[in-house]
Structure formats: C-alpha cells, structure tokens
Enzyme design. Structure first.
Site, PDB file in Angstrom:
ATOM      1  N   TRP A  53     -43.517  26.665  13.672  1.00 53.70           N
ATOM      2  CA  TRP A  53     -42.690  27.692  13.015  1.00 53.70           C
ATOM      3  C   TRP A  53     -42.459  27.298  11.566  1.00 53.70           C
ATOM      4  CZ3 TRP A  53     -42.815  28.545  18.133  1.00 53.70           C
ATOM      5  CH2 TRP A  53     -42.541  29.835  18.588  1.00 53.70           C
ATOM      6  N   SER A  54     -42.388  28.312  10.719  1.00 53.40           N
ATOM      7  CA  SER A  54     -42.331  28.065   9.282  1.00 53.40           C
ATOM      8  C   SER A  54     -41.106  27.259   8.842  1.00 53.40           C
ATOM      9  CB  SER A  54     -42.381  29.412   8.560  1.00 53.40           C
ATOM     10  OG  SER A  54     -41.999  29.287   7.240  1.00 53.40           O
ATOM     11  N   TRP A  55     -39.891  27.793   9.081  1.00 54.74           N
ATOM     12  CA  TRP A  55     -38.746  27.040   8.525  1.00 54.74           C
ATOM     13  C   TRP A  55     -38.434  25.810   9.361  1.00 54.74           C
ATOM     14  CZ3 TRP A  55     -33.029  29.067   8.215  1.00 54.74           C
ATOM     15  CH2 TRP A  55     -32.615  29.623   9.409  1.00 54.74           C
ATOM     16  N   ASP A  56     -38.797  25.827  10.649  1.00 54.71           N
ATOM     17  CA  ASP A  56     -38.640  24.607  11.449  1.00 54.71           C
ATOM     18  C   ASP A  56     -39.433  23.483  10.806  1.00 54.71           C
ATOM     19  OD1 ASP A  56     -38.273  26.973  13.198  1.00 54.71           O
ATOM     20  OD2 ASP A  56     -37.877  25.500  14.764  1.00 54.71           O
ATOM     21  N   GLY A 104     -34.515  34.393  10.844  1.00 57.60           N
ATOM     22  CA  GLY A 104     -34.340  33.136  11.581  1.00 57.60           C
ATOM     23  C   GLY A 104     -33.084  33.136  12.438  1.00 57.60           C
ATOM     24  N   ASP A 139     -32.110  35.590  14.756  1.00 56.01           N
ATOM     25  CA  ASP A 139     -32.593  36.786  15.430  1.00 56.01           C
ATOM     26  C   ASP A 139     -31.572  37.781  16.005  1.00 56.01           C
ATOM     27  OD1 ASP A 139     -34.506  34.925  14.905  1.00 56.01           O
ATOM     28  OD2 ASP A 139     -35.175  34.666  16.958  1.00 56.01           O
ATOM     29  N   ARG A 145     -30.276  33.711  25.717  1.00 60.55           N
ATOM     30  CA  ARG A 145     -31.359  34.290  24.911  1.00 60.55           C
ATOM     31  C   ARG A 145     -31.000  35.737  24.542  1.00 60.55           C
ATOM     32  NH1 ARG A 145     -35.131  31.691  22.351  1.00 60.55           N
ATOM     33  NH2 ARG A 145     -36.429  33.540  22.510  1.00 60.55           N
ATOM     34  N   TRP A 164     -27.655  33.211  18.585  1.00 60.48           N
ATOM     35  CA  TRP A 164     -27.035  33.277  17.258  1.00 60.48           C
ATOM     36  C   TRP A 164     -25.722  34.065  17.264  1.00 60.48           C
ATOM     37  CZ3 TRP A 164     -28.752  30.214  13.457  1.00 60.48           C
ATOM     38  CH2 TRP A 164     -30.054  29.709  13.554  1.00 60.48           C
ATOM     39  N   GLU A 203     -31.068  22.863  21.024  1.00 62.17           N
ATOM     40  CA  GLU A 203     -31.368  23.854  19.988  1.00 62.17           C
ATOM     41  C   GLU A 203     -30.041  24.373  19.417  1.00 62.17           C
ATOM     42  OE1 GLU A 203     -33.431  27.123  21.739  1.00 62.17           O
ATOM     43  OE2 GLU A 203     -34.024  28.013  19.822  1.00 62.17           O
ATOM     44  N   GLN A 237     -35.260  19.757  20.725  1.00 60.47           N
ATOM     45  CA  GLN A 237     -35.660  20.685  19.665  1.00 60.47           C
ATOM     46  C   GLN A 237     -35.961  19.857  18.412  1.00 60.47           C
ATOM     47  OE1 GLN A 237     -35.816  24.022  20.148  1.00 60.47           O
ATOM     48  NE2 GLN A 237     -36.064  24.769  18.048  1.00 60.47           N
TER      49      GLN A 237
HETATM   50  C1  9WN Z   1     -38.697  33.833  17.079  1.00 56.46           C
HETATM   51  C2  9WN Z   1     -38.301  28.214  16.491  1.00 56.46           C
HETATM   52  C3  9WN Z   1     -37.611  29.540  16.198  1.00 56.46           C
HETATM   53  C4  9WN Z   1     -36.641  29.446  14.997  1.00 56.46           C
HETATM   54  C5  9WN Z   1     -35.751  30.679  14.875  1.00 56.46           C
HETATM   55  C6  9WN Z   1     -35.084  30.940  16.208  1.00 56.46           C
HETATM   56  C7  9WN Z   1     -36.139  31.100  17.312  1.00 56.46           C
HETATM   57  C8  9WN Z   1     -38.068  32.631  17.792  1.00 56.46           C
HETATM   58  C9  9WN Z   1     -37.786  32.992  19.240  1.00 56.46           C
HETATM   59  O1  9WN Z   1     -36.927  29.945  17.389  1.00 56.46           O
HETATM   60  O2  9WN Z   1     -36.881  32.279  17.044  1.00 56.46           O
HETATM   61  O3  9WN Z   1     -39.119  33.466  15.799  1.00 56.46           O
HETATM   62  O4  9WN Z   1     -38.767  33.158  19.984  1.00 56.46           O
HETATM   63  O5  9WN Z   1     -36.628  33.141  19.641  1.00 56.46           O
HETATM   64  O6  9WN Z   1     -34.250  32.050  16.146  1.00 56.46           O
HETATM   65  O7  9WN Z   1     -34.812  30.491  13.859  1.00 56.46           O
HETATM   66  O8  9WN Z   1     -37.362  29.291  13.819  1.00 56.46           O
HETATM   67  O9  9WN Z   1     -37.347  27.197  16.649  1.00 56.46           O
END
Ligand code: 9WN
Length: 446
Positions: A34-37, A173, A175, A208, A368, A411, A426
């Site tokens: 994942w990008s920001w991860d 991010g 969601d 979720r 979130w 997480e 995580q």
């Molecule tokens: C959808 C990976 C990602 C984080 C996001 C978080 C969650 C994904 C999901 O997980 O999102 O991109 O499937 O729920 O919300 O911030 O980058 O950790």
C-alpha cells in the site's frame, strides 16, 4: 511484553512482512504493497537498514504512473486471487492505457512519501552510517516525487485551491470515517456484480466497514475504472468528489520536505519556486476550511457544494500542515486535550480516537469510526513536536508505546478498553514504534 522487548518485536513484524524489495501491509488481511503504508514502513525500516528503507520507496515509485500518480496499491503477483478484494484482476481494465503500469490500483493515498524519504537521510545521519547513499537516493527519487506532487497540485486541484480532491474514500486512507458519510449517502449505487469480501474472512465484521459502505466503495471503483481513471472525466462524472483536508495538510509538509530534497538534488530554482507556491496555496486552502463551530478543519463535498463537518482526527489538519494561525493552533490544542479527543476520561490511554466519542457516527470498534490508530498518533506526535509542543508530543509517544506493550502491533485499538482490533502484526504500527523508540537521536530542521 517488557518495554525493552518492543524494538526486537517490532523489527520481527517488519521481517515477517518483508517480501524482499517491498513490505506487505499485514500478514493476511493486506497481502499487497500500500502506498502510504510503505512510506511509514520505510521510516521504521530506516532504523534497521537505511538501504532497505530506500528500496521500499524505490519499489513503490517503480510503479508510478506516467501522469505522476503513485497508485494506492501495488499488487503482489504471488498473492492468491481470493486473498484480497478488489484485487489486480478487478483493476486490470483501468490499466487499459499503454502508459499505466500493470498490477496497480487506479486510486492514490495521502502523500507521505517525501517526508519518509527525507527521514531516511535524517536517520542515516543519526546512525552515522549510510548518509552518502541516502543523499544519492534522494537525488534519484527527487524528479519522481516532484511529478507526484505536481499531479496532486494540478490534476487533483484544477481549481488551484491548495486542497487535494479525492474520488473515493479509500483515497483518504480513512475509508469509513464519518468524514465521508454525507458524501457517500449521495452516491447512488448502480449495477454491481456479486462480490465476495475477503476482509471478512480475516477480521470480525463489526471491526470493518459495513456492506452498505462496501457497495458504495465497489460501485465507485467501477465508475473510476469506467472513466479509465481519467481525472478530467472523473471531475465531471464521479459521484463522489471531495476536498480532503488531511491529505492536503500532509502535502504541505511533504512539499516542505521536497524543498530540502530539491537542495540535495541540486534542482533548478524554478522547481523550488513552484514547490513554495504549492506550500503557500496549501496553507491558504486549509485556512479557508477552518470551521469555527467545531474548532477543527472540515473537508468539503464538491458535488453537494457543502462542508463535511464531522469531528475526526482529520480536523487537526492545520496542526499537521504547521505554520498556520496561532489562535487556531491554540483552539486545536484545546480540542485535542478536551473530552472530544485525548482528554476523554473514559479512554484506556489518553490517545485521540479517530472519531470523537461525542460524534453521532462514533463506533468504538469500527475501523475509522472511533478506534485509536497508532500510525495517526505518529503523525500527530511528529506535528506536535514540529509545532514546539514538546510536552504533549512526549506524552502522546509514551502512551502510544504503552498501548503497544500488548505485543499485538494492532492495526487499531478500541479506545476505552485498549483491545487490539483489525489485523495483528500490522507493518506500519511496528514501523512507527521503531521510530518512536529511536526518537531522541533523530534531528530535524524545525
Ligand atoms: C483499502 C492498508 C490499508 C491502509 C488504509 C486502511 C485500509 C484498505 C482496506 O488498509 O484500507 O485501501 O482494504 O480496508 O484504511 O489506510 O492504507 O493498511
């Protein structure tokens, strides 16, 4: 777990998720990059191996789109198709254009990358090894980071407002945050084929997003694919179109980091002038989104032309961007300390829940909508430090580390009981723990 064992455990989590040149976000729930991860992970990795940390960002940038976009997921070709939904097959048709790298999603996420890249150098300098290579790495990635920020400042901000536009809550991010409830409610779901959610096989459904939210998430993915991810078309047609204050604030700080990287890369003055304009514009845009009714910053629904005013941690955007009005900083700190966030007397630890417990959409176990996210606390900690709020920052760090002594590297965490939720092990949780633990040594320009 004993406090002295956190470093070794956090390093073990990153090793467990290490896929060679990149790191999966978690062992089962998120088998891709994942990008920001990845940006946060690179910061943690830098404490173990700065070369590997640089490789983390490099591998992500290898999948950058021609238009500068860094995709929100780079898919793992080895992951079984049923391991994550929507996977690479679902996104394949969006990559119809020849210049789009295969195995990527068509969305993006908040731009933490330049911050992370610069921090690799700061950590190398603190460790007294690898600084020369880190500088070479920064010079190498500078043009890519510039292209990424240019994409956000243009295609994602044709109004020149200084604020980043998103087409999907996944791009924020955060969601299922109540930030997006109003805008999502207005999305009318068209025909979507039956789909099976892989996430519910790994995590308790109450932790979720709901089926209602997923239908909208998947429908928006289909709309975005249908437009071939063309920004101009999406601006006209995407039923979800919002200005994201958290991503915009991160972009301001990332642009500041980019200015430092530009110096190392010996970039032309013209580039630097452009980046300075983006910084100025970003701060001005955030100032315009200040919401005096809640003493926080509010997102904006471009489709409905109205403010999205939920009280969530994204509202601390001006603190994250830094350099704003001091009276707003005072208001933000007051809200931060109040029962609306970290001062709530029922909290297990005085750490800010992702959504204020006073907000109608608050749910303490749901993703979130209430849980405490260590990675967000890292961002707030870093921002408090940079704003000179050393005492608050130190407190946030020490309670965050205390929370992680359960050894789960969750997480996210239930704010009142401190129970780890979502995925265990995580990667970004482990990464920020490593950075907190090494904090004293790393010097940054104020
Ligand atoms: C959808 C990976 C990602 C984080 C996001 C978080 C969650 C994904 C999901 O997980 O999102 O991109 O499937 O729920 O919300 O911030 O980058 O950790």
């Amino acid at each position: 777990m004993r406090p002295e064992d956190i470093t070794a455990r956090a390093a073990a989590v990153l090793r467990e998720n290490d896929m060679g040149t990149w790191t999966r976000a978690s062992p089962t729930l998120y088998p891709h990059q994942w990008s920001w991860d990845s940006a946060f992970i690179a910061i943690g990795l830098a404490h173990l191996d700065t070369v590997r940390a640089a490789g983390e960002i490099r591998s992500l940038l290898d999948h950058q789109w021609e238009n500068g976009k860094i995709p929100h997921i780079v898919f793992n070709p080895e992951a079984p198709p049923e391991s994550y939904f929507p996977g690479p097959e679902h996104w394949a048709s969006a990559a119809a254009a020849p210049d789009v790298p295969a195995m990527t999603s068509g969305l993006c996420q908040p731009p933490v990358h330049a911050l992370a890249a610069l921090r690799i150098l700061q950590i190398a300098e603190a460790r007294g090894e690898g600084a020369a290579r880190a500088r070479e790495f920064l010079a190498e990635v500078y043009p890519k980071l510039l292209a990424w920020h240019r994409y956000l400042a243009t295609a994602r901000d044709p109004e020149g407002s200084g604020l980043v536009t998103i087409y999907h809550p996944w791009e924020s991010g955060t969601d299922n945050s109540p930030r997006w409830t109003g805008a999502l409610e207005r999305v009318e779901v068209g025909k979507i084929p039956d789909y099976e959610r892989a996430d519910l096989g790994h995590v308790e459904p109450s932790e979720r997003p709901t089926g209602y939210e997923y239908d909208r998430f998947i429908w928006l993915v289909d709309v975005i694919k249908g437009a071939n991810c063309d920004d101009a078309v999406l601006y006209r047609e995407c039923p979800f179109l919002a200005k994201d204050v958290l991503a915009s604030a991160i972009l301001v700080r990332a642009n500041e980091a980019l200015l430092e990287i530009a110096e190392i890369a010996d970039a032309p003055e013209e580039d630097r002038a452009t980046v300075r304009t983006w910084i100025e514009r970003g701060r001005k845009g955030l100032e315009e989104r200040w919401n005096p009714d809640i003493s926080l910053c509010s997102d904006y629904d471009l489709r409905a032309e109205r403010s999205l005013s939920a009280r969530t941690i994204a509202g601390f955007a001006p603190l994250i961007a830094g350099g704003g009005r001091s009276d707003h900083l005072g208001d933000l700190l007051r809200i931060f300390d109040s029962r609306a966030f970290a001062g709530n007397p029922d909290l297990r630890w005085p750490l800010p829940p992702s959504t204020s417990p006073g907000e109608s959409g608050f749910q303490p176990r749901s993703y979130w909508r209430g849980p405490v996210w260590p990675v967000m606390n890292w961002l707030l900690w870093w921002s408090l430090k940079r704003s000179g709020e050393k005492k608050r920052a130190a407190q946030l760090k020490s309670y965050s580390l205390a929370q992680l002594l359960d050894g789960c590297f969750g997480e996210y965490y239930e704010p009142f009981t401190g129970e780890a939720l979502g995925s265990d092990d995580q990667s970004w949780t482990a990464a920020v723990a490593l950075d907190w633990l090494a904090d004293e040594e790393v010097a940054e320009k104020p």
